[in-house]
Design a protein around this motif. Sequence first.
Motif, PDB file in Angstrom:
ATOM      1  N   TYR A   9       0.829  -1.209   0.000  1.00 23.22           N
ATOM      2  CA  TYR A   9       0.000   0.000   0.000  1.00 23.22           C
ATOM      3  C   TYR A   9       0.867   1.265   0.000  1.00 23.22           C
ATOM      4  O   TYR A   9       0.495   2.280  -0.593  1.00 23.22           O
ATOM      5  CB  TYR A   9      -0.950  -0.002   1.201  1.00 23.22           C
ATOM      6  CG  TYR A   9      -2.066   1.008   1.076  1.00 23.22           C
ATOM      7  CD1 TYR A   9      -3.263   0.676   0.453  1.00 23.22           C
ATOM      8  CD2 TYR A   9      -1.906   2.313   1.560  1.00 23.22           C
ATOM      9  CE1 TYR A   9      -4.276   1.614   0.315  1.00 23.22           C
ATOM     10  CE2 TYR A   9      -2.911   3.247   1.424  1.00 23.22           C
ATOM     11  CZ  TYR A   9      -4.092   2.899   0.803  1.00 23.22           C
ATOM     12  OH  TYR A   9      -5.092   3.834   0.663  1.00 23.22           O
ATOM     13  N   ASN A  13      -0.272   3.672  -2.865  1.00 25.07           N
ATOM     14  CA  ASN A  13      -0.775   4.963  -2.387  1.00 25.07           C
ATOM     15  C   ASN A  13       0.122   6.109  -2.893  1.00 25.07           C
ATOM     16  O   ASN A  13      -0.365   7.155  -3.308  1.00 25.07           O
ATOM     17  CB  ASN A  13      -0.854   4.947  -0.852  1.00 25.07           C
ATOM     18  CG  ASN A  13      -1.456   6.204  -0.246  1.00 25.07           C
ATOM     19  OD1 ASN A  13      -0.874   6.825   0.632  1.00 25.07           O
ATOM     20  ND2 ASN A  13      -2.632   6.620  -0.695  1.00 25.07           N
ATOM     21  N   PHE A  55      -6.196  11.415  -1.200  1.00 20.23           N
ATOM     22  CA  PHE A  55      -5.513  10.124  -1.162  1.00 20.23           C
ATOM     23  C   PHE A  55      -4.354  10.121  -0.151  1.00 20.23           C
ATOM     24  O   PHE A  55      -4.037   9.079   0.415  1.00 20.23           O
ATOM     25  CB  PHE A  55      -5.055   9.701  -2.560  1.00 20.23           C
ATOM     26  CG  PHE A  55      -6.179   9.210  -3.429  1.00 20.23           C
ATOM     27  CD1 PHE A  55      -6.977   8.139  -3.026  1.00 20.23           C
ATOM     28  CD2 PHE A  55      -6.457   9.805  -4.649  1.00 20.23           C
ATOM     29  CE1 PHE A  55      -8.032   7.679  -3.826  1.00 20.23           C
ATOM     30  CE2 PHE A  55      -7.510   9.355  -5.463  1.00 20.23           C
ATOM     31  CZ  PHE A  55      -8.298   8.291  -5.045  1.00 20.23           C
ATOM     32  N   CYS A  58      -5.925   9.034   2.869  1.00 17.28           N
ATOM     33  CA  CYS A  58      -6.178   7.580   2.932  1.00 17.28           C
ATOM     34  C   CYS A  58      -4.970   6.853   3.530  1.00 17.28           C
ATOM     35  O   CYS A  58      -5.130   5.963   4.369  1.00 17.28           O
ATOM     36  CB  CYS A  58      -6.448   7.021   1.537  1.00 17.28           C
ATOM     37  SG  CYS A  58      -8.033   7.541   0.845  1.00 17.28           S
ATOM     38  N   TYR A 113      -9.764  -0.579  -7.726  1.00 17.57           N
ATOM     39  CA  TYR A 113      -9.448  -0.336  -6.325  1.00 17.57           C
ATOM     40  C   TYR A 113     -10.730  -0.280  -5.484  1.00 17.57           C
ATOM     41  O   TYR A 113     -10.772  -0.759  -4.340  1.00 17.57           O
ATOM     42  CB  TYR A 113      -8.661   0.975  -6.244  1.00 17.57           C
ATOM     43  CG  TYR A 113      -8.228   1.476  -4.885  1.00 17.57           C
ATOM     44  CD1 TYR A 113      -8.060   0.619  -3.795  1.00 17.57           C
ATOM     45  CD2 TYR A 113      -7.962   2.831  -4.712  1.00 17.57           C
ATOM     46  CE1 TYR A 113      -7.646   1.120  -2.565  1.00 17.57           C
ATOM     47  CE2 TYR A 113      -7.554   3.328  -3.492  1.00 17.57           C
ATOM     48  CZ  TYR A 113      -7.405   2.478  -2.419  1.00 17.57           C
ATOM     49  OH  TYR A 113      -7.002   2.984  -1.225  1.00 17.57           O
ATOM     50  N   ALA A 121     -11.533   4.988   2.470  1.00 16.86           N
ATOM     51  CA  ALA A 121     -11.189   5.347   1.086  1.00 16.86           C
ATOM     52  C   ALA A 121     -12.369   5.215   0.123  1.00 16.86           C
ATOM     53  O   ALA A 121     -12.452   5.965  -0.860  1.00 16.86           O
ATOM     54  CB  ALA A 121     -10.028   4.478   0.607  1.00 16.86           C
TER      55      ALA A 121
HETATM   56 FE    FE Z   1      -6.714   5.120  -0.147  1.00 16.32          FE
END
Ligand code: FE
Length: 222
Positions: A9, A13, A55, A58, A113, A121
Motif C-alpha cells: 500500500y 498509495n 488520497f 487515505c 481499487y 477510502a
Molecule cells: Fe486510499
Amino acid sequence: MSAAYRDAYSRINALVIVGEGLADSHFRLLAGLLPEDRDDLMRLAAMEGHHARDFSGCGRQLGIRPDLPLARRLFAPLHRLFREAVRSGDRVSALVIQCLIVESFAVAAYRCYQPVADPFAAPIIQSVLTDEAEHLEYGGRWLAAWFPEVAAPIAACCERAVPIVMAMLQSVRDDMKAIGIDPAELVGEFVGCFQAAIETVGFEPRQARGLVARLAGRAVEV
Ligand code: FE
Ligand code: Y39
Ligand code: FE
Ligand code: FE
C-alpha cells in the motif's frame, strides 16, 4: 492489516498521490497552451490537487508512509513525455497524454481499487471517479472537434505513451495483487476505457481496437 499489505500500500498509495499531483501540474500547463479554455483547465487542475490531498489522507488514516521517491521515478518517463509536448507547443500530444491516457489509467485503477478499498477510502474513490470521467470527456471533446486532422498525431503519440503506462503497470504488478487488485483486470479496464476514448475522438471502432490491442495487447496476457 498484514505487513505485506502495508508495504504494498505504501507504494500504490504513493503512485496515486504522485499521479494526482502531476495531473494538477499537467492541467495548469494545458491552461497555458489553451488560453481559450484557461478557466476550465484551472478548475480541472484544482480537482486533481484535491484528489492528491484526499488520497494522502487515505494513507495517513492507515498509518502508512507513501514511498513518494519511488512513485516519482515510476511517473518520470510519462511526465517527461508530457513536458516535451508542452515545450514544443504540441497541444494534441499534451491532451492525448493527460486526458486520454493518464485519465483512462486513473479510471481503470480506481474502478479496480473500489471493491477492495477500506471504508475510509471507498467514498473518496467514488467521487474521484466522477471527476476523472469529466477529465476524460474534456480531452475527448477537444480532440473530436479537430478530427480527422489530428488522427495521425494522436496515433503517433499513443505509440510512445501507451507502452510507458504498460511498463508502469508491470512494475507494480505484485503490489496490486498484495492489496487485492487483479493486474490483468486493471489492464482490461484500461484497454476498454482507452479504446472508448479513442472512438469518442473519431476513430472507427475497428481502428481503435487495432491501435489499442497492438500497444496494450501484450500486457493483457500477464
Ligand atoms: Fe486510499
Ligand atoms: O488524472 C488523474 O487523476 C490521474 C493521475 C491519476 C492516475 C493515478 C494512477 C494510479 C495508479 C495506481 C496503480 C494501481 C492501483
Ligand atoms: Fe485525479
Ligand atoms: Fe484526472
